[in-house]
Design an enzyme around this catalytic site. Structure first.
Site, PDB file in Angstrom:
ATOM      1  CB  CYS A   2      -0.886   0.023   1.230  1.00  0.00           C
ATOM      2  SG  CYS A   2      -1.899  -1.424   1.426  1.00  0.00           S
ATOM      3  NE  ARG A  27       4.672   1.912  -0.976  1.00  0.00           N
ATOM      4  CZ  ARG A  27       5.632   1.851  -0.061  1.00  0.00           C
ATOM      5  NH1 ARG A  27       6.777   2.416  -0.296  1.00  0.00           N
ATOM      6  NH2 ARG A  27       5.438   1.250   1.091  1.00  0.00           N
ATOM      7  CD1 TRP A  74       0.096  -5.563  -3.839  1.00  0.00           C
ATOM      8  CD2 TRP A  74       0.028  -6.572  -1.835  1.00  0.00           C
ATOM      9  NE1 TRP A  74       0.621  -6.821  -3.978  1.00  0.00           N
ATOM     10  CE2 TRP A  74       0.589  -7.462  -2.765  1.00  0.00           C
ATOM     11  CE3 TRP A  74      -0.107  -6.987  -0.518  1.00  0.00           C
ATOM     12  CZ2 TRP A  74       1.018  -8.742  -2.432  1.00  0.00           C
ATOM     13  CZ3 TRP A  74       0.311  -8.273  -0.170  1.00  0.00           C
ATOM     14  CH2 TRP A  74       0.866  -9.128  -1.131  1.00  0.00           C
ATOM     15  CG  ASN A 100       1.725   0.142   4.049  1.00  0.00           C
ATOM     16  OD1 ASN A 100       1.448  -1.048   3.898  1.00  0.00           O
ATOM     17  ND2 ASN A 100       2.933   0.634   3.837  1.00  0.00           N
ATOM     18  N   GLY A 101      -0.175  -1.712   6.253  1.00  0.00           N
ATOM     19  CA  GLY A 101       0.256  -2.582   7.345  1.00  0.00           C
ATOM     20  C   GLY A 101      -0.856  -3.557   7.678  1.00  0.00           C
ATOM     21  CD  GLU A 484      17.949 -11.295  -9.437  1.00  0.00           C
ATOM     22  OE1 GLU A 484      17.443 -11.909  -8.499  1.00  0.00           O
ATOM     23  OE2 GLU A 484      17.529 -10.177  -9.816  1.00  0.00           O
ATOM     24  CE  LYS A 488      14.568  -9.203 -11.475  1.00  0.00           C
ATOM     25  NZ  LYS A 488      15.277  -9.006 -10.240  1.00  0.00           N
ATOM     26  CD  GLU A 491      10.761  -9.733 -10.108  1.00  0.00           C
ATOM     27  OE1 GLU A 491      10.049  -9.484  -9.125  1.00  0.00           O
ATOM     28  OE2 GLU A 491      11.967  -9.461 -10.135  1.00  0.00           O
ATOM     29  CE  LYS A 608      11.913  -1.559  -6.356  1.00  0.00           C
ATOM     30  NZ  LYS A 608      12.722  -2.473  -7.182  1.00  0.00           N
TER      31      LYS A 608
HETATM   32  O1  M6R Z   1      13.543  -4.107  -0.807  1.00  0.00           O
HETATM   33  P1  M6R Z   1      14.122  -5.471  -0.678  1.00  0.00           P
HETATM   34  O2  M6R Z   1      15.443  -5.606  -1.389  1.00  0.00           O
HETATM   35  O3  M6R Z   1      14.236  -5.936   0.739  1.00  0.00           O
HETATM   36  O4  M6R Z   1      13.107  -6.419  -1.407  1.00  0.00           O
HETATM   37  C1  M6R Z   1      13.246  -7.806  -1.377  1.00  0.00           C
HETATM   38  C2  M6R Z   1      12.382  -8.451  -2.430  1.00  0.00           C
HETATM   39  O5  M6R Z   1      11.040  -8.182  -2.194  1.00  0.00           O
HETATM   40  C3  M6R Z   1      12.753  -7.974  -3.838  1.00  0.00           C
HETATM   41  O6  M6R Z   1      14.091  -8.177  -4.110  1.00  0.00           O
HETATM   42  C4  M6R Z   1      11.904  -8.694  -4.900  1.00  0.00           C
HETATM   43  O7  M6R Z   1      12.246 -10.044  -4.947  1.00  0.00           O
HETATM   44  C5  M6R Z   1      12.072  -8.003  -6.253  1.00  0.00           C
HETATM   45  N1  M6R Z   1      10.811  -7.810  -6.871  1.00  0.00           N
HETATM   46  C6  M6R Z   1      12.922  -8.767  -7.190  1.00  0.00           C
HETATM   47  O8  M6R Z   1      13.039  -8.193  -8.432  1.00  0.00           O
END
Ligand code: M6R
Length: 613
Positions: A2, A27, A74, A100-101, A484, A488, A491, A608
């Site tokens: 959120c 986000r 969200w 948010n939370g 990774e 990528k 996602e 995000k």
């Molecule tokens: O903000 P953070 O690096 O702690 O986030 C961790 C994950 O949520 C973040 O890396 C997520 O996997 C990304 N969408 C990857 O691209």
């Protein structure tokens, strides 16, 4: 997750709220809404889906007013729907709340409030907040602030809140516990927001609220208090971020822009941390060489892409420092029985610095009295404020949900940290340090070269994007690269993708291989048998007619003779090859997503900043 924005000042709040919400879109959200004071009244507008729906509704039924609060939701409790969208109101319609939370004791509170005659309209946890405030007002709280404080003292869980009271038309109230919220200080106007980019156009000074604080914002004054109503003094911080940093700058997406920023980001990290004599210096980290000499163990915790960076960090630190290094996922760490001793250095890695699981793990490590170092991209974030020491990745705002520049910056941070600790522990010589630094200094140009190969990578992505699945294989330092690359791809393109240690292929995933399966094999040259082993793994894929897309060192004919498609990358030391190889995989995923027509910067269901567990 959120997003919250709020405005108090002389301007019409509606366009400011809409602009702020658009900047928070990254986000992740599935519905949105705003509430503003209008002459003597309070009006709300909500929509399910994208903000464009809210814009359409505002065009059909224009709204003006000030002050105001806005929200992108969200969904956690209750599906995305009109009734669950924020703002939520109390029974009288005089109190509007965005949140948010998660209010963890919402069910108990709701039962109690329903028994007292309150009627709830949504399935959310949030709705208890306006009703609780209403209840406290009815129960004798002397004013809105007192009612808010009383209500907050009863709420458990995490919240960032923006609140309007119909009968207090000059004020926005805010509160924070465990979810990010900042106050932006403008000229005769003030803002609240989930993060700085949302309001960067309007402010240069911010207050980072601490957990357990509320803020009372008027256009010419901001008061911060604790939950007992005692005033708290905050020295405002100046924001060191150019407003252009949050624009797309002519790129078709933020992700593409951010991939192109990688050479610059890594170059400036090197400039910041490498002295003229090729020595790695980390003054901001602040731990002495003596500390690194007596250190016995490192524990790295993170989530998602940052976890892949942590795995790389583990392999590199074990290689260069001789220390025992463990990694764990933030979501798992607390629920096993980790041995955390005082002589462990705990490293938390996070782009946002707000990831709930990483933060909770860090707090557990602090309880055990470990020193805590964060590798983080966002100044003022919760992680930064809870750490003994921080190594900033300085990548600038990352808006695309798929992390790219923050990831390579995390890898660079681990490379610099490993060299520094290795030297402090006499595991590497001055000469070796110079060689390692020289290799790192070649990385930004090598990434630049990869970005120039985008058309070739795009052609490969166009050819392979339409299958249901893809397998990514790598070994040693490039095992996390395989994970990774697969992350990528899934996602942003929604193609199922699985990353594996190539040596594990025979223990299961080999069953998937047939003439349709793209298998991305990271096979850049190494100085030992790892390269030969990777060639053998590729042969095994070839024998089963898998469609090999190889990442190989420039001019490697052996790999070319096995692979269906090949992406050449510039030669570098094996330890640092993940920094270059991953860029090829970022581009591959990007163009696969492009071909599949997905919303690359805002992939479905993703947020995000994952601020709930
Ligand atoms: O903000 P953070 O690096 O702690 O986030 C961790 C994950 O949520 C973040 O890396 C997520 O996997 C990304 N969408 C990857 O691209």
């Amino acid at each position: 997750m959120c997003g919250i924005v709020g405005y108090v000042g002389q301007k019409d709040a509606v366009p400011l709220l809409m602009d702020g919400l658009k900047r928070l879109e990254y986000r992740g959200y599935d519905s949105a809404g705003i509430a503003v004071h209008t002459a003597g009244d309070m009006a709300t507008r909500i929509c399910v889906g994208r903000l464009s729906e809210l814009e359409d509704s505002l065009e059909k039924r224009p709204l003006q007013g000030r002050p105001g609060i806005g929200h992108t939701r969200w969904a956690t409790h209750g599906e995305p729907s009109e009734k669950n969208s924020h703002p939520h109101l109390d029974g009288s319609g005089r109190i509007a709340v965005v949140h948010n939370g998660i209010i963890e004791n919402y069910q108990d509170l709701r039962n109690e409030l329903e028994a007292a005659g309150h009627t709830f309209l949504s399935d959310t946890d949030t709705e208890v907040i306006p009703h609780l405030i209403e209840q406290e007002l009815a129960g004798g709280a002397e004013d809105f602030e007192a009612a808010l404080l009383r209500a907050l003292r009863r709420a458990r869980g995490a919240y960032a809140l923006g609140i309007l009271f119909k009968d207090d038309p000059d004020t926005v109230y805010a509160a924070r516990l465990g979810s990010p919220l900042i106050v932006g200080l403008g000229q005769n106007e003030n803002y609240i927001a989930s993060d700085v980019p949302a309001i960067l156009k309007h402010i240069r000074q911010v207050i980072y609220l601490n957990d357990g604080e509320i803020a009372v914002l008027k256009q010419d004054q901001v008061l911060v208090k604790d939950l007992d109503g005692r005033a708290v003094h905050h020295e405002p911080k100046t924001v060191d971020m150019a407003p252009e940093a949050t624009e797309r700058a002519g790129f078709e997406t933020f992700m593409l822009k951010e991939m192109h920023e990688q050479p610059r980001v890594l170059r400036s990290l090197l400039e910041k941390h490498v002295s003229g004599h090729a020595r790695v210096q980390l003054p901001e980290v602040g731990f002495s060489e003596d500390y690194f000499q007596i250190l016995r163990r490192i524990m790295i915790v993170s989530c998602g892409t940052a976890y892949h960076a942590a795995m790389y960090g583990k392999f590199l630190m074990e290689h260069l420092t001789g220390l025992a290094v463990e990694t764990d996922l933030g979501s798992e760490f607390r629920y096993r029985s980790p041995r955390i001793e005082r002589d462990t250095l705990f490293i938390a890695v996070s782009q946002s610095g707000e990831t709930a699981d990483t933060l909770a793990s860090l707090r557990l490590a602090r309880l055990k009295k470990c020193k805590v170092l964060s590798i983080c991209n966002v100044p003022g974030s919760s992680l930064v404020r809870d750490s003994d020491s921080v190594m900033f990745t300085d990548a600038g705002p990352e808006i695309g949900v798929a992390s790219t520049k923050a990831y390579t910056a995390q890898l660079m941070a681990f490379a610099l940290l490993s060299i520094h600790i290795g030297r402090a522990r006499d595991e590497i010589t001055e000469e070796q340090e110079k060689e390692l630094v020289a290799a790192l200094e070649g990385i930004p140009d090598a990434i630049h070269y990869m970005l120039e190969r985008a058309d070739h990578i795009r052609a490969i992505a166009d050819k392979h994007h339409d299958g249901p699945s893809a397998l990514y294989l790598g070994r040693r330092f490039n095992y996390p690269t395989a994970l990774e690359g697969a992350l990528k791809n899934k996602e942003i393109s929604y193609q199922h993708a699985e990353g594996y240690a190539a040596g594990e292929m025979k223990h299961g995933p080999i069953a998937l291989i047939n003439e349709y399966l793209p298998v991305v094999c990271i096979c850049t040259r190494t100085e030992d048998e790892v390269y030969d082993k990777m060639i053998s793994n590729m042969k095994e894929v070839e024998a089963r007619h898998g469609r090999i897309i190889a990442i190989a060192t420039d001019g490697d004919k052996q790999v070319a003779s096995i692979a269906e498609d090949i992406i050449y990358v510039p030669e570098t030391r094996e330890e640092f090859s993940p920094l270059i190889n991953v860029v090829a995989l970022q581009l591959l995923a990007y163009y696969a997503a492009h071909a599949r027509g997905t919303d690359i910067d805002k992939p479905r269901n993703l947020a995000k900043s994952v601020t709930v567990e």
